[in-house]
Design an enzyme around this catalytic site. Structure first.
Site, mmCIF file in Angstrom:
data_model
loop_
_atom_site.group_PDB
_atom_site.id
_atom_site.type_symbol
_atom_site.label_atom_id
_atom_site.label_comp_id
_atom_site.label_asym_id
_atom_site.label_seq_id
_atom_site.Cartn_x
_atom_site.Cartn_y
_atom_site.Cartn_z
ATOM 1 N N LYS A 296 -2.948 9.001 4.741
ATOM 2 C CA LYS A 296 -2.901 8.191 5.967
ATOM 3 C C LYS A 296 -1.591 7.402 6.028
ATOM 4 O O LYS A 296 -0.948 7.204 5.011
ATOM 5 C CB LYS A 296 -4.109 7.248 6.006
ATOM 6 C CG LYS A 296 -4.261 6.318 4.792
ATOM 7 C CD LYS A 296 -5.624 5.655 4.815
ATOM 8 C CE LYS A 296 -5.740 4.647 3.679
ATOM 9 N NZ LYS A 296 -7.091 4.057 3.577
ATOM 10 N N HIS B 180 -5.296 -3.453 13.356
ATOM 11 C CA HIS B 180 -6.632 -4.031 13.385
ATOM 12 C C HIS B 180 -6.765 -5.023 14.537
ATOM 13 O O HIS B 180 -7.877 -5.303 14.999
ATOM 14 C CB HIS B 180 -6.941 -4.755 12.069
ATOM 15 C CG HIS B 180 -7.081 -3.833 10.892
ATOM 16 N ND1 HIS B 180 -5.996 -3.406 10.165
ATOM 17 C CD2 HIS B 180 -8.171 -3.264 10.335
ATOM 18 C CE1 HIS B 180 -6.416 -2.612 9.184
ATOM 19 N NE2 HIS B 180 -7.731 -2.510 9.264
ATOM 20 N N ASP C 97 -8.721 6.759 12.024
ATOM 21 C CA ASP C 97 -8.928 5.421 11.485
ATOM 22 C C ASP C 97 -10.087 4.808 12.258
ATOM 23 O O ASP C 97 -10.548 5.351 13.274
ATOM 24 C CB ASP C 97 -7.649 4.596 11.638
ATOM 25 C CG ASP C 97 -7.502 3.516 10.580
ATOM 26 O OD1 ASP C 97 -8.512 3.209 9.906
ATOM 27 O OD2 ASP C 97 -6.401 2.966 10.432
ATOM 28 N N ARG D 211 0.834 -1.214 0.000
ATOM 29 C CA ARG D 211 0.000 0.000 0.000
ATOM 30 C C ARG D 211 0.861 1.255 0.000
ATOM 31 O O ARG D 211 0.346 2.353 -0.199
ATOM 32 C CB ARG D 211 -0.932 -0.006 1.208
ATOM 33 C CG ARG D 211 -1.898 -1.173 1.227
ATOM 34 C CD ARG D 211 -2.575 -1.308 2.581
ATOM 35 N NE ARG D 211 -3.435 -0.184 2.867
ATOM 36 C CZ ARG D 211 -3.951 0.066 4.074
ATOM 37 N NH1 ARG D 211 -3.654 -0.718 5.102
ATOM 38 N NH2 ARG D 211 -4.746 1.112 4.263
#
Length: 309
Positions: A171, A184, A256, A141
């Site tokens: 981000k 996460h 986030d 990413r």
């Protein structure tokens, strides 16, 4: 004694919620009319372009300035093409080619597609400098491991995307590229001094601020030298001193997803995470993907209660 309706509307105005399925349910539309900032679309909300356009039109009918956000990065992270894979190259490929003009064109193409569907905020690009080879959440990413190259491509991506009228969201501030844990699932720690951050992680953020980026997303990471035991999302030293004062950012700070383990572990509950993020001067709170009317009302009530505490 019930919640003050004026305060409730103001609290709703800080929230990016979400809803299940391809059609916005009545409560999701009603909350927009009542002041909810907007909704984030996920793969479960996307079946085909006509359906997405109808959904965003329904939300705009409730309030014309509603925010409709989506994670559309190209490459590995796509919502519109979640069933087939993104037709756009990801950041790692663009960084490897190292043609900033191409990066700008790719992001302009993404933006044009989003704009045609009525989507107003793209939670992209990822501008983290991926300096940890074993990074489980950033990886491809990122535009790469070189801060200068990442900065150039980050600015090009923002310019391309925002040329279409879609707001970009760079981000994850102050940089998620040196982590070896996934926020996460846990709270990653970056053992770096402010001097190292300035040299390694912050150049892309400085570049997108100079490029006029509309919004920046917080990172659910712990940088002990700045944040102590908590995540950057709860840190005024990060969001105010570093981002606002040092980098001069004047746009919107978006968190986030507050349902992620990194902040739930730190705050105890999503509703408390919302209060702590606002206290750190975040502007918009992305609740996450698993949202219903009850959760929105709980978060709103907790914010209103905190104002009197």
């Amino acid at each position: 004694m019930g919640t003050d309706p004026g305060l409730r509307r103001l609290a709703l105005g800080t929230l990016l919620a979400a809803y299940p399925g391809p059609v916005p349910p009545g409560w999701a539309v009603d909350l927009v009319a009542e002041g909810l900032a907007g909704h984030t679309l996920f793969g479960t909300n996307v079946h085909d372009p006509a359906q997405v356009a109808a959904s965003t039109a329904a939300l705009r009918a409730a309030r014309p300035d509603v925010l409709v956000a989506i994670d559309e990065e190209g490459g590995d992270v796509t919502r519109l093409a979640h069933a087939t894979g993104s037709p756009y190259p990801g950041n790692a490929a663009l960084g490897a080619v190292d043609d900033p003009a191409l990066t700008g064109r790719v992001y302009a193409a993404i933006g044009a597609e989003l704009a045609a569907l009525g989507i107003t905020v793209d939670l992209a690009p990822t501008v983290d400098v991926n300096t940890a080879d074993e990074n489980p959440v950033i990886g491809t990413r990122s535009f790469g491991a070189d801060p200068t190259r990442v900065a150039v491509h980050s600015a090009a991506a923002v310019a391309g995307l925002q040329s279409t009228g879609v707001a970009a969201c760079a981000k994850h501030f102050p940089g998620h590229g040196a982590t070896v844990a996934d926020s996460h699932h846990e709270l990653p720690t970056v053992e770096a001094s402010p001097a190292v951050l300035r040299e390694r992680d912050l150049p892309p953020f400085a570049a997108v601020v100079d490029a006029g980026v509309t919004s920046i997303m917080t990172a659910h990471i712990r940088v002990p030298a700045l944040t102590g035991d908590g995540p950057a999302t709860f840190s005024r030293a990060v969001l105010v001193d570093l981002l606002r004062r040092e980098l001069g950012f004047t746009g919107a700070v978006i968190t986030d997803a507050l349902e992620m383990k990194a902040v739930v572990l730190a705050a105890g509950r999503v509703v408390l995470a919302a209060v702590r993020a606002l206290a750190a001067e975040a502007d918009l709170l992305c609740i996450g993907a698993r949202v219903d009317a009850g959760l929105v009302e709980l978060v709103t009530a907790e914010i209103v209660a905190a104002l009197g505490d």
